[in-house]
Design a protein around this motif. Structure first.
Motif, short mmCIF file in Angstrom:
data_model
loop_
_atom_site.label_atom_id
_atom_site.label_comp_id
_atom_site.label_asym_id
_atom_site.label_seq_id
_atom_site.Cartn_x
_atom_site.Cartn_y
_atom_site.Cartn_z
N LYS A 1 29.79 33.99 16.13
CA LYS A 1 28.73 32.88 16.18
C LYS A 1 27.55 33.05 15.46
CE LYS A 1 26.55 34.76 20.54
NZ LYS A 1 25.36 35.35 19.98
N ASP A 2 27.16 34.30 14.88
CA ASP A 2 26.06 34.61 14.49
C ASP A 2 26.02 34.25 12.83
OD1 ASP A 2 24.80 36.00 16.61
OD2 ASP A 2 26.00 37.71 16.12
N LEU A 3 27.26 33.95 12.46
CA LEU A 3 27.32 33.69 10.81
C LEU A 3 26.88 32.17 10.85
CD1 LEU A 3 31.23 34.67 10.21
CD2 LEU A 3 28.78 36.06 9.94
N MET A 4 26.30 32.06 9.41
CA MET A 4 25.48 30.87 9.21
C MET A 4 26.68 29.70 8.60
SD MET A 4 22.13 31.88 7.47
CE MET A 4 21.51 30.26 7.50
N SER A 5 26.36 28.52 9.04
CA SER A 5 27.49 27.52 8.71
C SER A 5 26.87 26.61 7.65
CB SER A 5 28.08 26.91 9.74
OG SER A 5 27.07 26.04 10.30
N HIS A 6 25.77 26.59 7.43
CA HIS A 6 24.88 25.55 6.69
C HIS A 6 25.52 24.17 6.82
CE1 HIS A 6 22.36 28.21 4.09
NE2 HIS A 6 23.37 29.31 4.47
N TYR A 7 25.59 23.91 8.14
CA TYR A 7 26.09 22.53 8.24
C TYR A 7 25.47 21.40 7.62
CZ TYR A 7 28.30 19.14 11.46
OH TYR A 7 28.92 17.81 11.72
N PRO A 8 24.11 21.31 7.69
CA PRO A 8 23.58 20.01 6.96
C PRO A 8 23.74 20.10 5.57
CG PRO A 8 22.05 21.00 8.39
CD PRO A 8 23.16 22.12 8.35
N ASP A 9 23.77 21.29 4.74
CA ASP A 9 23.90 21.31 3.44
C ASP A 9 25.35 21.04 3.15
OD1 ASP A 9 21.52 22.30 2.54
OD2 ASP A 9 21.99 24.19 3.49
N LEU A 10 26.49 21.55 3.97
CA LEU A 10 27.73 21.15 3.95
C LEU A 10 28.13 19.60 3.91
CD1 LEU A 10 30.14 23.31 3.66
CD2 LEU A 10 30.64 22.80 6.20
N LYS A 11 27.57 19.24 4.80
CA LYS A 11 27.71 17.55 5.01
C LYS A 11 27.29 16.82 3.61
CE LYS A 11 27.23 15.24 8.60
NZ LYS A 11 26.45 14.45 9.82
N ASN A 12 26.25 17.35 2.84
CA ASN A 12 25.77 16.72 1.79
C ASN A 12 26.52 17.13 0.54
OD1 ASN A 12 23.67 15.24 3.21
ND2 ASN A 12 22.38 16.93 3.29
N ASP A 13 27.26 18.04 0.59
CA ASP A 13 28.26 18.62 -0.32
C ASP A 13 29.43 18.02 -0.59
OD1 ASP A 13 29.73 20.20 -2.06
OD2 ASP A 13 28.74 21.87 -1.83
N LYS A 14 29.76 16.88 -1.46
CA LYS A 14 30.79 16.05 -1.52
C LYS A 14 32.10 16.86 -2.07
CE LYS A 14 32.62 11.97 -3.83
NZ LYS A 14 33.84 12.76 -3.90
N LYS A 15 31.89 17.81 -2.67
CA LYS A 15 32.91 18.58 -3.33
C LYS A 15 33.68 19.47 -2.11
CE LYS A 15 34.15 22.22 -6.63
NZ LYS A 15 33.98 23.12 -7.87
N ARG A 16 32.61 20.02 -1.11
CA ARG A 16 33.09 20.89 -0.40
C ARG A 16 33.73 19.82 0.93
NH1 ARG A 16 29.82 26.27 -0.02
NH2 ARG A 16 31.17 27.65 -1.21
N MET A 17 33.06 18.84 1.12
CA MET A 17 33.51 17.88 2.11
C MET A 17 34.86 17.33 2.00
SD MET A 17 31.66 17.82 4.75
CE MET A 17 32.49 16.54 5.55
N ASP A 18 35.07 16.99 0.50
CA ASP A 18 36.28 16.76 0.07
C ASP A 18 37.54 17.67 0.36
OD1 ASP A 18 35.67 14.31 -0.55
OD2 ASP A 18 35.63 14.85 -2.86
#
Length: 493
Positions: free
Chosen positions: A120-137
Protein backbone atom coordinates in the motif's frame (compact mmCIF):
# COMPACT_ATOMS: atom_id res chain seq x y z
CA UNK A 1 15.55 -8.87 2.50
CA UNK A 2 18.52 -7.58 4.47
CA UNK A 3 19.91 -4.22 5.53
CA UNK A 4 23.49 -4.38 6.73
CA UNK A 5 23.46 -1.19 8.77
CA UNK A 6 21.96 -1.32 12.23
CA UNK A 7 23.43 2.07 13.12
CA UNK A 8 22.07 4.72 10.76
CA UNK A 9 24.93 7.09 11.73
CA UNK A 10 27.58 4.74 10.36
CA UNK A 11 29.67 6.26 7.57
CA UNK A 12 29.14 4.55 4.22
CA UNK A 13 32.05 3.65 1.98
CA UNK A 14 31.79 3.13 -1.79
CA UNK A 15 31.14 -0.54 -2.49
CA UNK A 16 29.23 -1.29 0.70
CA UNK A 17 26.01 -3.25 0.39
CA UNK A 18 23.06 -1.13 1.51
CA UNK A 19 20.26 -3.58 0.82
CA UNK A 20 19.54 -6.97 -0.69
CA UNK A 21 15.98 -8.05 -1.39
CA UNK A 22 13.90 -10.80 -2.99
CA UNK A 23 11.05 -9.69 -5.27
CA UNK A 24 7.47 -9.24 -4.06
CA UNK A 25 6.48 -10.45 -7.52
CA UNK A 26 8.49 -11.05 -10.70
CA UNK A 27 8.26 -12.51 -14.18
CA UNK A 28 10.91 -13.81 -16.58
CA UNK A 29 10.79 -12.06 -19.94
CA UNK A 30 9.04 -14.08 -22.64
CA UNK A 31 12.06 -13.65 -24.94
CA UNK A 32 14.06 -15.73 -22.43
CA UNK A 33 11.45 -18.52 -22.35
CA UNK A 34 13.12 -21.88 -22.79
CA UNK A 35 16.61 -20.47 -22.20
CA UNK A 36 16.46 -19.54 -18.51
CA UNK A 37 14.99 -21.06 -15.38
CA UNK A 38 11.77 -19.32 -14.33
CA UNK A 39 12.79 -19.60 -10.68
CA UNK A 40 16.50 -18.74 -10.40
CA UNK A 41 16.65 -16.94 -13.79
CA UNK A 42 19.98 -18.61 -14.59
CA UNK A 43 20.79 -19.46 -18.21
CA UNK A 44 21.07 -23.24 -18.06
CA UNK A 45 19.63 -26.33 -19.68
CA UNK A 46 15.96 -26.20 -18.68
CA UNK A 47 12.94 -28.50 -18.88
CA UNK A 48 9.27 -27.61 -19.25
CA UNK A 49 6.85 -27.80 -16.37
CA UNK A 50 4.94 -31.03 -17.01
CA UNK A 51 1.70 -29.34 -15.99
CA UNK A 52 1.43 -26.12 -18.00
CA UNK A 53 4.20 -26.82 -20.55
CA UNK A 54 4.90 -23.07 -20.39
CA UNK A 55 7.41 -22.28 -17.65
CA UNK A 56 10.83 -23.93 -17.42
CA UNK A 57 13.08 -25.03 -14.57
CA UNK A 58 16.72 -26.02 -14.38
CA UNK A 59 16.00 -28.87 -11.94
CA UNK A 60 13.70 -30.31 -9.31
CA UNK A 61 15.11 -28.04 -6.60
CA UNK A 62 13.99 -24.90 -8.43
CA UNK A 63 10.70 -26.52 -9.38
CA UNK A 64 9.92 -27.34 -5.73
CA UNK A 65 11.04 -23.89 -4.60
CA UNK A 66 8.69 -22.21 -7.08
CA UNK A 67 5.69 -24.50 -6.63
CA UNK A 68 3.83 -22.47 -3.99
CA UNK A 69 3.87 -19.47 -6.33
CA UNK A 70 3.39 -21.43 -9.53
CA UNK A 71 0.65 -23.95 -8.69
CA UNK A 72 -2.26 -21.51 -9.19
CA UNK A 73 -0.67 -20.13 -12.37
CA UNK A 74 0.08 -23.60 -13.69
CA UNK A 75 -3.59 -24.57 -13.89
CA UNK A 76 -4.57 -21.28 -15.54
CA UNK A 77 -1.75 -21.42 -18.10
CA UNK A 78 -2.76 -24.99 -18.96
CA UNK A 79 -6.42 -23.98 -19.37
CA UNK A 80 -5.74 -21.08 -21.81
CA UNK A 81 -3.03 -22.92 -23.81
CA UNK A 82 -1.89 -22.53 -26.53
CA UNK A 83 -2.51 -18.80 -25.98
CA UNK A 84 0.56 -16.92 -24.76
CA UNK A 85 -0.03 -14.60 -21.81
CA UNK A 86 1.84 -11.26 -22.21
CA UNK A 87 4.51 -10.48 -19.59
CA UNK A 88 2.55 -7.51 -18.22
CA UNK A 89 -0.59 -9.61 -17.74
CA UNK A 90 1.38 -12.40 -16.01
CA UNK A 91 2.99 -9.88 -13.68
CA UNK A 92 -0.31 -8.23 -12.78
CA UNK A 93 -1.91 -11.66 -12.31
CA UNK A 94 0.86 -12.66 -9.88
CA UNK A 95 0.30 -9.46 -7.90
CA UNK A 96 -3.47 -10.03 -7.77
CA UNK A 97 -2.94 -13.62 -6.65
CA UNK A 98 -0.52 -12.67 -3.88
CA UNK A 99 -2.81 -9.91 -2.63
CA UNK A 100 -5.95 -12.06 -2.69
CA UNK A 101 -4.56 -15.40 -1.53
CA UNK A 102 -1.28 -14.78 0.24
CA UNK A 103 0.42 -12.27 2.49
CA UNK A 104 0.45 -9.45 -0.08
CA UNK A 105 -1.39 -6.90 2.06
CA UNK A 106 0.52 -7.69 5.27
CA UNK A 107 4.03 -8.33 3.94
CA UNK A 108 6.66 -5.98 5.44
CA UNK A 109 9.87 -5.27 3.49
CA UNK A 110 12.35 -3.70 5.92
CA UNK A 111 14.99 -1.26 4.70
CA UNK A 112 16.19 -0.42 8.22
CA UNK A 113 15.78 -2.14 11.60
CA UNK A 114 12.51 -0.28 12.22
CA UNK A 115 11.42 1.06 8.82
CA UNK A 116 9.63 -0.94 6.16
CA UNK A 117 7.50 -0.69 3.03
CA UNK A 118 4.26 -2.47 2.25
CA UNK A 119 2.32 -2.86 -0.98
CA UNK A 120 0.00 0.00 0.00
CA UNK A 121 3.00 2.34 0.38
CA UNK A 122 3.83 2.18 -3.33
CA UNK A 123 2.70 5.16 -5.39
CA UNK A 124 0.20 4.44 -8.16
CA UNK A 125 0.06 7.94 -9.76
CA UNK A 126 -3.63 7.28 -10.37
CA UNK A 127 -4.47 10.79 -11.73
CA UNK A 128 -1.47 10.74 -14.11
CA UNK A 129 -2.39 7.25 -15.21
CA UNK A 130 -5.94 8.26 -16.11
CA UNK A 131 -4.58 11.04 -18.36
CA UNK A 132 -2.04 8.76 -20.04
CA UNK A 133 -3.77 7.38 -23.15
CA UNK A 134 -0.96 4.97 -24.01
CA UNK A 135 -0.99 3.36 -20.58
CA UNK A 136 -4.76 3.34 -20.35
CA UNK A 137 -4.90 1.45 -23.64
CA UNK A 138 -2.35 -1.00 -22.25
CA UNK A 139 -4.37 -1.36 -19.03
CA UNK A 140 -7.55 -2.05 -20.99
CA UNK A 141 -5.85 -4.76 -23.05
CA UNK A 142 -4.47 -6.37 -19.88
CA UNK A 143 -7.94 -6.41 -18.31
CA UNK A 144 -9.28 -8.37 -21.28
CA UNK A 145 -6.49 -10.94 -20.89
CA UNK A 146 -6.90 -11.16 -17.11
CA UNK A 147 -10.64 -11.72 -17.35
CA UNK A 148 -10.02 -14.85 -19.40
CA UNK A 149 -6.86 -15.94 -17.57
CA UNK A 150 -7.97 -15.63 -13.92
CA UNK A 151 -11.19 -17.60 -13.91
CA UNK A 152 -10.49 -18.86 -10.37
CA UNK A 153 -9.94 -15.40 -8.82
CA UNK A 154 -12.49 -12.62 -8.55
CA UNK A 155 -10.94 -9.58 -10.16
CA UNK A 156 -10.92 -6.34 -8.11
CA UNK A 157 -13.13 -3.47 -9.25
CA UNK A 158 -11.76 -1.20 -11.98
CA UNK A 159 -10.49 1.52 -9.62
CA UNK A 160 -8.66 -0.96 -7.40
CA UNK A 161 -7.29 -2.84 -10.39
CA UNK A 162 -6.03 0.39 -11.95
CA UNK A 163 -4.30 1.21 -8.67
CA UNK A 164 -2.54 -2.16 -8.78
CA UNK A 165 -1.55 -1.57 -12.39
CA UNK A 166 -0.20 1.89 -11.54
CA UNK A 167 1.89 0.54 -8.66
CA UNK A 168 3.22 -2.16 -10.97
CA UNK A 169 4.33 0.07 -13.87
CA UNK A 170 5.70 2.88 -11.67
CA UNK A 171 7.65 0.71 -9.22
CA UNK A 172 8.90 -2.14 -11.41
CA UNK A 173 12.62 -2.81 -11.72
CA UNK A 174 14.09 -4.26 -14.90
CA UNK A 175 15.97 -7.40 -13.86
CA UNK A 176 19.37 -7.56 -15.57
CA UNK A 177 21.77 -10.43 -16.22
CA UNK A 178 25.53 -10.24 -15.73
CA UNK A 179 25.92 -8.53 -19.12
CA UNK A 180 23.40 -5.84 -18.08
CA UNK A 181 20.78 -7.16 -20.51
CA UNK A 182 17.10 -7.14 -19.55
CA UNK A 183 15.78 -10.62 -18.66
CA UNK A 184 12.70 -9.85 -16.59
CA UNK A 185 10.72 -7.51 -14.37
CA UNK A 186 10.32 -7.44 -10.60
CA UNK A 187 8.56 -5.51 -7.84
CA UNK A 188 10.84 -4.83 -4.85
CA UNK A 189 8.97 -3.09 -2.03
CA UNK A 190 11.88 -1.88 0.11
CA UNK A 191 14.06 -0.90 -2.83
CA UNK A 192 11.22 1.18 -4.29
CA UNK A 193 11.91 3.82 -1.64
CA UNK A 194 15.00 4.92 -3.58
CA UNK A 195 14.56 7.96 -5.83
CA UNK A 196 16.21 8.75 -9.16
CA UNK A 197 19.18 10.92 -10.04
CA UNK A 198 21.15 11.23 -13.27
CA UNK A 199 24.19 11.48 -10.99
CA UNK A 200 23.49 8.57 -8.62
CA UNK A 201 25.35 7.68 -5.42
CA UNK A 202 24.18 4.05 -5.49
CA UNK A 203 23.56 1.34 -8.06
CA UNK A 204 21.14 -1.59 -8.35
CA UNK A 205 22.54 -4.88 -9.63
CA UNK A 206 21.03 -8.36 -9.73
CA UNK A 207 22.13 -11.84 -8.78
CA UNK A 208 19.41 -13.91 -10.39
CA UNK A 209 16.16 -12.36 -9.13
CA UNK A 210 17.76 -10.85 -6.01
CA UNK A 211 18.38 -7.11 -6.15
CA UNK A 212 21.46 -5.62 -4.48
CA UNK A 213 21.78 -1.91 -3.75
CA UNK A 214 25.38 -0.75 -3.30
CA UNK A 215 26.90 2.63 -2.62
CA UNK A 216 29.18 3.94 -5.36
CA UNK A 217 30.14 7.09 -3.44
CA UNK A 218 31.28 7.66 0.13
CA UNK A 219 28.52 9.06 2.35
CA UNK A 220 28.66 10.40 5.92
CA UNK A 221 25.74 8.18 6.99
CA UNK A 222 22.93 6.03 5.68
CA UNK A 223 20.05 8.38 4.93
CA UNK A 224 17.52 6.73 2.62
CA UNK A 225 16.16 10.15 1.69
CA UNK A 226 19.52 10.89 0.09
CA UNK A 227 20.17 7.56 -1.65
CA UNK A 228 19.78 7.82 -5.43
CA UNK A 229 19.99 5.33 -8.28
CA UNK A 230 19.40 5.90 -11.98
CA UNK A 231 16.10 4.59 -13.34
CA UNK A 232 17.20 4.93 -16.96
CA UNK A 233 20.15 4.68 -19.33
CA UNK A 234 22.35 7.78 -19.00
CA UNK A 235 23.90 7.70 -22.49
CA UNK A 236 21.36 10.26 -23.73
CA UNK A 237 20.76 13.99 -23.78
CA UNK A 238 19.12 15.51 -20.68
CA UNK A 239 16.01 16.20 -22.81
CA UNK A 240 15.76 12.52 -23.75
CA UNK A 241 16.31 11.42 -20.15
CA UNK A 242 13.75 13.89 -18.84
CA UNK A 243 11.22 12.84 -21.49
CA UNK A 244 11.65 9.16 -20.63
CA UNK A 245 11.22 9.88 -16.92
CA UNK A 246 8.13 12.03 -17.56
CA UNK A 247 6.52 9.37 -19.72
CA UNK A 248 7.29 6.45 -17.42
CA UNK A 249 7.43 7.95 -13.91
CA UNK A 250 5.56 11.27 -14.26
CA UNK A 251 8.22 13.63 -12.92
CA UNK A 252 10.59 16.15 -14.46
CA UNK A 253 14.17 15.51 -13.43
CA UNK A 254 15.91 18.74 -12.43
CA UNK A 255 19.11 17.25 -11.02
CA UNK A 256 22.36 19.18 -11.34
CA UNK A 257 23.55 16.95 -14.16
CA UNK A 258 20.52 17.69 -16.33
CA UNK A 259 21.29 21.42 -16.30
CA UNK A 260 25.08 21.14 -16.23
CA UNK A 261 26.36 23.69 -18.74
CA UNK A 262 29.61 21.76 -19.24
CA UNK A 263 27.76 18.71 -20.48
CA UNK A 264 25.24 20.71 -22.51
CA UNK A 265 28.11 22.23 -24.50
CA UNK A 266 29.34 18.78 -25.53
CA UNK A 267 26.15 16.78 -26.23
CA UNK A 268 25.76 17.80 -29.90
CA UNK A 269 29.14 19.46 -30.31
CA UNK A 270 31.35 19.58 -33.36
CA UNK A 271 35.08 19.04 -33.14
CA UNK A 272 37.16 22.18 -33.52
CA UNK A 273 38.53 22.35 -37.12
CA UNK A 274 41.92 23.03 -35.56
CA UNK A 275 43.31 19.52 -35.06
CA UNK A 276 45.45 20.72 -32.14
CA UNK A 277 42.40 21.99 -30.23
CA UNK A 278 39.90 19.71 -28.45
CA UNK A 279 37.39 22.39 -27.53
CA UNK A 280 33.73 21.60 -28.42
CA UNK A 281 31.92 23.94 -30.82
CA UNK A 282 28.15 24.21 -31.02
CA UNK A 283 26.80 24.33 -34.56
CA UNK A 284 23.00 24.44 -34.98
CA UNK A 285 22.06 21.49 -37.17
CA UNK A 286 18.37 20.90 -36.57
CA UNK A 287 15.43 23.20 -36.02
CA UNK A 288 13.82 23.06 -32.56
CA UNK A 289 16.45 20.67 -31.25
CA UNK A 290 16.11 20.90 -27.47
CA UNK A 291 18.82 19.48 -25.25
CA UNK A 292 17.13 20.04 -21.88
CA UNK A 293 13.67 20.70 -20.50
CA UNK A 294 13.40 23.62 -18.11
CA UNK A 295 10.50 24.01 -15.70
CA UNK A 296 10.43 27.77 -16.17
CA UNK A 297 11.55 29.97 -19.05
CA UNK A 298 14.23 32.15 -17.59
CA UNK A 299 16.73 34.27 -19.41
CA UNK A 300 15.51 32.83 -22.73
CA UNK A 301 16.80 35.80 -24.65
CA UNK A 302 20.17 35.70 -22.95
CA UNK A 303 22.42 33.85 -25.40
CA UNK A 304 25.92 33.01 -24.35
CA UNK A 305 28.65 33.80 -26.82
CA UNK A 306 30.52 30.80 -25.54
CA UNK A 307 30.35 27.54 -27.49
CA UNK A 308 27.49 25.34 -26.34
CA UNK A 309 23.91 26.22 -25.53
CA UNK A 310 20.89 24.79 -23.74
CA UNK A 311 18.92 24.46 -26.96
CA UNK A 312 19.99 24.68 -30.56
CA UNK A 313 16.69 26.44 -31.17
CA UNK A 314 18.06 29.54 -29.44
CA UNK A 315 20.84 29.87 -32.00
CA UNK A 316 18.60 29.83 -35.08
CA UNK A 317 18.34 32.84 -37.33
CA UNK A 318 14.89 32.66 -38.96
CA UNK A 319 16.02 35.04 -41.70
CA UNK A 320 18.59 32.60 -43.00
CA UNK A 321 16.84 29.30 -43.86
CA UNK A 322 18.68 26.55 -45.64
CA UNK A 323 17.34 24.80 -48.72
CA UNK A 324 15.75 21.92 -46.77
CA UNK A 325 13.87 24.10 -44.32
CA UNK A 326 16.31 24.15 -41.39
CA UNK A 327 18.03 27.34 -40.30
CA UNK A 328 21.58 28.23 -39.30
CA UNK A 329 23.42 31.28 -38.10
CA UNK A 330 25.78 33.23 -40.25
CA UNK A 331 29.03 31.28 -40.48
CA UNK A 332 31.10 34.24 -39.25
CA UNK A 333 29.43 33.98 -35.85
CA UNK A 334 30.62 30.45 -35.17
CA UNK A 335 34.17 30.07 -34.03
CA UNK A 336 36.13 28.25 -31.36
CA UNK A 337 36.11 30.14 -28.06
CA UNK A 338 39.53 28.70 -27.18
CA UNK A 339 41.67 29.01 -30.30
CA UNK A 340 39.50 31.34 -32.39
CA UNK A 341 39.31 29.03 -35.41
CA UNK A 342 36.27 29.86 -37.54
CA UNK A 343 33.95 27.23 -38.98
CA UNK A 344 33.67 27.37 -42.74
CA UNK A 345 30.36 26.84 -44.52
CA UNK A 346 31.70 23.55 -45.89
CA UNK A 347 32.61 22.33 -42.39
CA UNK A 348 29.17 23.25 -41.11
CA UNK A 349 27.44 21.44 -43.97
CA UNK A 350 29.50 18.29 -43.40
CA UNK A 351 28.72 18.42 -39.67
CA UNK A 352 25.01 18.86 -40.26
CA UNK A 353 24.84 15.98 -42.74
CA UNK A 354 26.82 13.73 -40.39
CA UNK A 355 24.43 14.49 -37.51
CA UNK A 356 21.33 13.93 -39.65
CA UNK A 357 22.70 10.69 -41.09
CA UNK A 358 23.67 9.41 -37.64
CA UNK A 359 20.35 10.36 -36.07
CA UNK A 360 18.43 8.49 -38.76
CA UNK A 361 20.42 5.27 -38.38
CA UNK A 362 20.46 5.38 -34.57
CA UNK A 363 16.68 5.67 -34.70
CA UNK A 364 16.50 2.68 -37.05
CA UNK A 365 18.65 0.59 -34.69
CA UNK A 366 16.71 1.69 -31.60
CA UNK A 367 14.93 -1.20 -29.95
CA UNK A 368 16.59 -3.86 -32.10
CA UNK A 369 18.75 -6.56 -30.54
CA UNK A 370 21.24 -6.45 -33.42
CA UNK A 371 23.33 -3.48 -34.46
CA UNK A 372 24.64 -3.42 -38.00
CA UNK A 373 28.41 -3.31 -38.34
CA UNK A 374 28.51 -1.73 -41.80
CA UNK A 375 25.97 0.96 -40.88
CA UNK A 376 27.86 1.85 -37.70
CA UNK A 377 31.18 2.00 -39.55
CA UNK A 378 29.66 4.21 -42.25
CA UNK A 379 28.26 6.57 -39.60
CA UNK A 380 31.63 6.74 -37.85
CA UNK A 381 33.38 7.52 -41.13
CA UNK A 382 31.05 10.49 -41.66
CA UNK A 383 31.65 11.61 -38.06
CA UNK A 384 35.43 11.40 -38.26
CA UNK A 385 37.07 14.78 -37.71
CA UNK A 386 33.67 16.50 -37.52
CA UNK A 387 31.86 15.35 -34.37
CA UNK A 388 33.43 15.96 -30.98
CA UNK A 389 34.80 12.71 -29.43
CA UNK A 390 32.28 13.04 -26.57
CA UNK A 391 29.29 13.98 -28.77
CA UNK A 392 26.41 11.81 -27.53
CA UNK A 393 25.53 10.53 -31.02
CA UNK A 394 29.15 9.60 -31.61
CA UNK A 395 29.18 7.76 -28.27
CA UNK A 396 25.95 5.91 -29.06
CA UNK A 397 27.30 4.88 -32.47
CA UNK A 398 30.52 3.57 -30.91
CA UNK A 399 28.48 1.62 -28.35
CA UNK A 400 26.37 -0.05 -31.07
CA UNK A 401 29.46 -0.71 -33.19
CA UNK A 402 31.45 -2.29 -30.35
CA UNK A 403 28.67 -4.73 -29.48
CA UNK A 404 28.09 -5.56 -33.15
CA UNK A 405 31.80 -6.22 -33.75
CA UNK A 406 31.92 -8.60 -30.78
CA UNK A 407 28.98 -10.54 -32.21
CA UNK A 408 30.76 -11.03 -35.55
CA UNK A 409 34.16 -11.53 -33.83
CA UNK A 410 36.01 -8.68 -35.56
CA UNK A 411 38.40 -8.29 -32.66
CA UNK A 412 40.88 -5.80 -34.14
CA UNK A 413 38.28 -3.18 -34.99
CA UNK A 414 36.46 -3.84 -31.70
CA UNK A 415 39.64 -2.89 -29.81
CA UNK A 416 39.92 0.37 -31.75
CA UNK A 417 36.33 1.31 -30.91
CA UNK A 418 36.67 0.23 -27.27
CA UNK A 419 39.54 2.70 -26.77
CA UNK A 420 37.36 5.50 -28.14
CA UNK A 421 34.28 4.38 -26.22
CA UNK A 422 35.85 4.28 -22.74
CA UNK A 423 36.14 8.11 -22.37
CA UNK A 424 32.52 8.43 -23.53
CA UNK A 425 31.30 5.97 -20.90
CA UNK A 426 33.30 7.79 -18.22
CA UNK A 427 31.74 11.10 -19.25
CA UNK A 428 28.12 9.91 -19.41
CA UNK A 429 28.03 7.15 -16.79
CA UNK A 430 30.67 8.30 -14.33
CA UNK A 431 33.80 6.62 -12.99
CA UNK A 432 31.91 3.89 -11.09
CA UNK A 433 29.20 2.35 -13.20
CA UNK A 434 28.52 -1.32 -14.02
CA UNK A 435 28.50 -0.63 -17.77
CA UNK A 436 31.94 0.99 -17.61
CA UNK A 437 33.28 -1.95 -15.61
CA UNK A 438 31.72 -4.36 -18.10
CA UNK A 439 33.27 -2.46 -21.03
CA UNK A 440 36.74 -2.76 -19.48
CA UNK A 441 36.06 -6.46 -18.87
CA UNK A 442 35.02 -7.15 -22.48
CA UNK A 443 37.95 -5.14 -23.83
CA UNK A 444 40.39 -6.93 -21.52
CA UNK A 445 38.99 -10.31 -22.56
CA UNK A 446 39.55 -9.49 -26.24
CA UNK A 447 43.11 -8.31 -25.56
CA UNK A 448 43.80 -11.48 -23.59
CA UNK A 449 42.52 -13.56 -26.51
CA UNK A 450 44.85 -11.60 -28.80
CA UNK A 451 47.71 -12.25 -26.30
CA UNK A 452 48.21 -8.53 -25.76
CA UNK A 453 48.91 -9.36 -22.13
CA UNK A 454 50.09 -6.01 -20.76
CA UNK A 455 47.09 -4.07 -22.06
CA UNK A 456 44.74 -6.93 -21.14
CA UNK A 457 45.95 -6.86 -17.55
CA UNK A 458 45.54 -3.08 -17.44
CA UNK A 459 41.93 -3.23 -18.67
CA UNK A 460 41.00 -6.10 -16.35
CA UNK A 461 42.41 -4.21 -13.37
CA UNK A 462 40.29 -1.19 -14.34
CA UNK A 463 37.29 -3.51 -14.48
CA UNK A 464 38.13 -5.07 -11.11
CA UNK A 465 38.30 -1.66 -9.43
CA UNK A 466 34.80 -0.82 -10.68
CA UNK A 467 32.97 -4.17 -10.41
CA UNK A 468 34.24 -4.78 -6.87
CA UNK A 469 32.35 -1.61 -5.90
CA UNK A 470 29.23 -2.00 -8.07
CA UNK A 471 28.74 -5.78 -7.70
CA UNK A 472 30.81 -6.91 -4.71
CA UNK A 473 33.38 -9.70 -4.59
CA UNK A 474 30.78 -12.47 -4.28
CA UNK A 475 28.78 -11.65 -7.39
CA UNK A 476 29.08 -14.21 -10.24
CA UNK A 477 30.24 -11.51 -12.66
CA UNK A 478 33.14 -10.67 -10.36
CA UNK A 479 34.19 -14.06 -9.02
CA UNK A 480 33.28 -16.35 -11.95
CA UNK A 481 34.04 -14.15 -14.96
CA UNK A 482 36.44 -11.37 -14.01
CA UNK A 483 38.76 -13.03 -11.48
CA UNK A 484 39.67 -16.06 -13.68
CA UNK A 485 40.55 -13.71 -16.56
CA UNK A 486 42.54 -11.47 -14.23
CA UNK A 487 44.45 -14.47 -12.82
CA UNK A 488 45.15 -15.75 -16.33
CA UNK A 489 46.44 -12.36 -17.47
CA UNK A 490 48.69 -12.04 -14.40
CA UNK A 491 50.12 -15.55 -14.82
CA UNK A 492 50.75 -15.29 -18.53
CA UNK A 493 52.27 -11.82 -18.35
Amino acid sequence: MKNNFGNMDTAIKAGELLMTEKPFAYVLSSKEKGFRCDNCLQKLKVLKCTGCQFVHYCGRLCQRDAWNEHKWECANLKRVAPKIIPDGARMLAKIINRLSRGDGYTYHAFYSPISFRMWKDLMSHYPDLKNDKKRMDHFTSLCVVLFEFLKDISLPNTVELMGMYGRMVINSFTILDTDMNSIGTGIYLASSIIDHSCSPNAVATFDGKTINIRAIKDMPNLDWNQIRISYIDLLKTPYERQTELLENYYFLCECDRCIDETQLKILHAAKCPNTKCDNPINIPWKENCELVRKPTIDNKDKQSKQNGVVSNEQNIDPKNPTENGDTVRDVTEIQCSTCGTKCTQKFMDVFKKAMEFTEMHLQNMKGTSVAYVDVCKFCLEKQEGVLHPLNVMHAQTLDHAFDALIQVQLWETACVYAERLIPCFRFYYGERHPLLGLLHLKYGKILLYKMDLHRALEQLKFSENILRITHGDRHPLYKDQLLPLLSQAMLES
